[in-house]
Design an enzyme around this catalytic site. Sequence first.
Site, PDB file in Angstrom:
ATOM      1  N   HIS A  58       0.948  -1.242  -0.064  1.00  0.00           N
ATOM      2  CA  HIS A  58      -0.013  -0.048  -0.095  1.00  0.00           C
ATOM      3  C   HIS A  58       1.047   1.344  -0.036  1.00  0.00           C
ATOM      4  CE1 HIS A  58      -3.844   1.764   1.869  1.00  0.00           C
ATOM      5  NE2 HIS A  58      -3.348   2.845   1.160  1.00  0.00           N
ATOM      6  N   HIS A  60       1.439   5.213  -2.218  1.00  0.00           N
ATOM      7  CA  HIS A  60       1.049   6.348  -2.874  1.00  0.00           C
ATOM      8  C   HIS A  60       2.006   7.075  -3.500  1.00  0.00           C
ATOM      9  CE1 HIS A  60      -3.470   6.023  -1.548  1.00  0.00           C
ATOM     10  NE2 HIS A  60      -2.850   5.658  -0.548  1.00  0.00           N
ATOM     11  N   PHE A  61       2.676   6.781  -4.570  1.00  0.00           N
ATOM     12  CA  PHE A  61       3.885   7.440  -5.076  1.00  0.00           C
ATOM     13  C   PHE A  61       3.732   8.546  -6.008  1.00  0.00           C
ATOM     14  CE2 PHE A  61       7.175   3.516  -4.606  1.00  0.00           C
ATOM     15  CZ  PHE A  61       7.349   3.854  -3.616  1.00  0.00           C
ATOM     16  N   ARG A  62       2.098   9.033  -6.065  1.00  0.00           N
ATOM     17  CA  ARG A  62       1.888  10.156  -6.690  1.00  0.00           C
ATOM     18  C   ARG A  62       2.156  10.543  -8.227  1.00  0.00           C
ATOM     19  NH1 ARG A  62      -1.520  10.633  -2.563  1.00  0.00           N
ATOM     20  NH2 ARG A  62      -0.796  11.347  -0.439  1.00  0.00           N
ATOM     21  N   ASN A  92      -5.203   6.393  -6.748  1.00  0.00           N
ATOM     22  CA  ASN A  92      -5.550   7.950  -6.824  1.00  0.00           C
ATOM     23  C   ASN A  92      -4.695   8.815  -7.134  1.00  0.00           C
ATOM     24  OD1 ASN A  92      -4.141   7.195  -4.381  1.00  0.00           O
ATOM     25  ND2 ASN A  92      -5.236   8.366  -2.878  1.00  0.00           N
ATOM     26  N   HIS A 176     -10.786   0.728   0.997  1.00  0.00           N
ATOM     27  CA  HIS A 176     -10.421   1.617   2.090  1.00  0.00           C
ATOM     28  C   HIS A 176     -11.835   1.861   2.872  1.00  0.00           C
ATOM     29  CE1 HIS A 176      -9.151   5.622   3.750  1.00  0.00           C
ATOM     30  NE2 HIS A 176     -10.147   5.690   4.147  1.00  0.00           N
ATOM     31  N   HIS A 223      -5.478  -0.706   5.999  1.00  0.00           N
ATOM     32  CA  HIS A 223      -5.138   0.030   7.302  1.00  0.00           C
ATOM     33  C   HIS A 223      -6.272  -0.144   8.503  1.00  0.00           C
ATOM     34  CE1 HIS A 223      -7.663   2.600   4.726  1.00  0.00           C
ATOM     35  NE2 HIS A 223      -6.507   3.096   4.088  1.00  0.00           N
ATOM     36  N   ASP A 290       1.153   2.593   3.999  1.00  0.00           N
ATOM     37  CA  ASP A 290      -0.007   3.577   3.210  1.00  0.00           C
ATOM     38  C   ASP A 290       0.845   4.716   3.233  1.00  0.00           C
ATOM     39  OD1 ASP A 290      -2.007   5.004   2.346  1.00  0.00           O
ATOM     40  OD2 ASP A 290      -3.320   5.029   4.307  1.00  0.00           O
ATOM     41  N   HIS A 294       2.773  14.246   1.359  1.00  0.00           N
ATOM     42  CA  HIS A 294       2.134  15.593   0.790  1.00  0.00           C
ATOM     43  C   HIS A 294       3.410  16.382   1.025  1.00  0.00           C
ATOM     44  CE1 HIS A 294      -2.053  14.334   0.532  1.00  0.00           C
ATOM     45  NE2 HIS A 294      -2.066  13.574   1.637  1.00  0.00           N
TER      46      HIS A 294
HETATM   47 ZN   LIG Z   1      -3.907   4.637   1.134  1.00  0.00          ZN
END
Ligand SMILES: [Zn+2]
Length: 423
Positions: A58, A60-62, A92, A176, A223, A290, A294
């Site tokens: 899990h 998020h490498f954006r 996402n 989620h 999570h 996770d 940011h």
């Molecule tokens: Zn996540």
Amino acid sequence: MTNMEVVVEGNCYVSGRMERCCIGIENGRIQKVAKLIEGEKVFRFGTKIVLPAAIDAHVHFRDPGLTQNEDFGTGSLAAIHGGVTCVFDMPNTKPPTTTLSALRDKKKIASSKSMVDFGLFAGVRPGLDVEAMAKEAIGFKLYMASTTGELMVPSLESVKKEIAAIATTRKVLAVHAEDESLRRKEIEESLEDHLRNRNNECESSAIRKVKVAANGCKLHICHVSGKASLPLIQGVPNLTSEITPHHLLFDISSKLGTLAKVNPPLRKRDDRHALFQALKEGVFDMIASDHAPHAIDEKKEDFDYAPTGMPGVETMVPLMLNLVKERHLDITGAVGMLSERPGEVYGLAKGKIAPGYDADLIVVDMTHSTIIKADNLHSKCGWTAYQDMPGIFPQTVFLRGQLMVENGSQVGERMGRDVLGSR
Ligand SMILES: [Zn+2]
């Protein structure tokens, strides 16, 4: 006896126990494990511990679209320094990974930049071409509540057909689990307020609903954060779950403010203690970070506006190994949740030191803790909620038999690839 290409010798974690032995590697795969193996390139680690590298299911490498916060290059660089040689990236991003072309674009990006192997999640939405996506995605991700990105489904009813189609593919449906209908939208000024808006019932209600809607899917609850959710995930066929380091190590008494604003939220101390107890009892299949970076400027906005999520891919293994060192968790549990189970659940020949598995290995000195400092980490976002906490970082990391990190520094070239191959 013929020489193996690469041999790694040390105190290796094999079939559930530590053993002084050699790992023989050919073409990036473990060929055999034995007391003595001759090799062309031999790495001797003496009494140091050799573990299967971690799979972080899990992150998020954006990338694409939000690369001011992270990209596949920096995210995967952080991963490899933290002993993670395989990541599954969430959908996402911008655009969201909900079409075959978006999935293929992301795969191109990741293939060109990644230091680690990867799988890509497809986002569930009404009208999703499940059959086509299933061939190229590691799994499907379903957002039941509003969080970073715009992937929340209008209702479970609206994706009923898609869920049924996912069940036939035998792919994992990762969820989620927060119930949007129970989410309160009051102004938030603190971690306590954030928790009030997304209380425990918000999570447990979502888990109950998605279990009913799952329709034979291999369901994976991401999570897990609340005490009330624990009985809902135990002993359920076709259901796996994950826990994050931040829900284990922090609660709303934290002084981190917006830095610890995450979804699902940090909860009360007794929730955290219940999670810890469940961790020891083997309730969770995996630990996943996770990793959700940011920019610090965004995180410093007023609480109500600050985005949710924190980085964690590089600190996950070090923090868990430190728990092992402090005897809060045993090595079997740690390796099981960091490496073995994620490999099993997603059907990969990764996460174990055994013949036929990818030679993804980390070497650690369990007596050597380091104090975590953001300046020493590799995420583009440049901050960590774990500042000044102790961690045991891997000194050496191999990806498919190639030395990638030596004495804590990158030595190998980028060679990350999609775990599903180039189909
Ligand atoms: Zn996540």
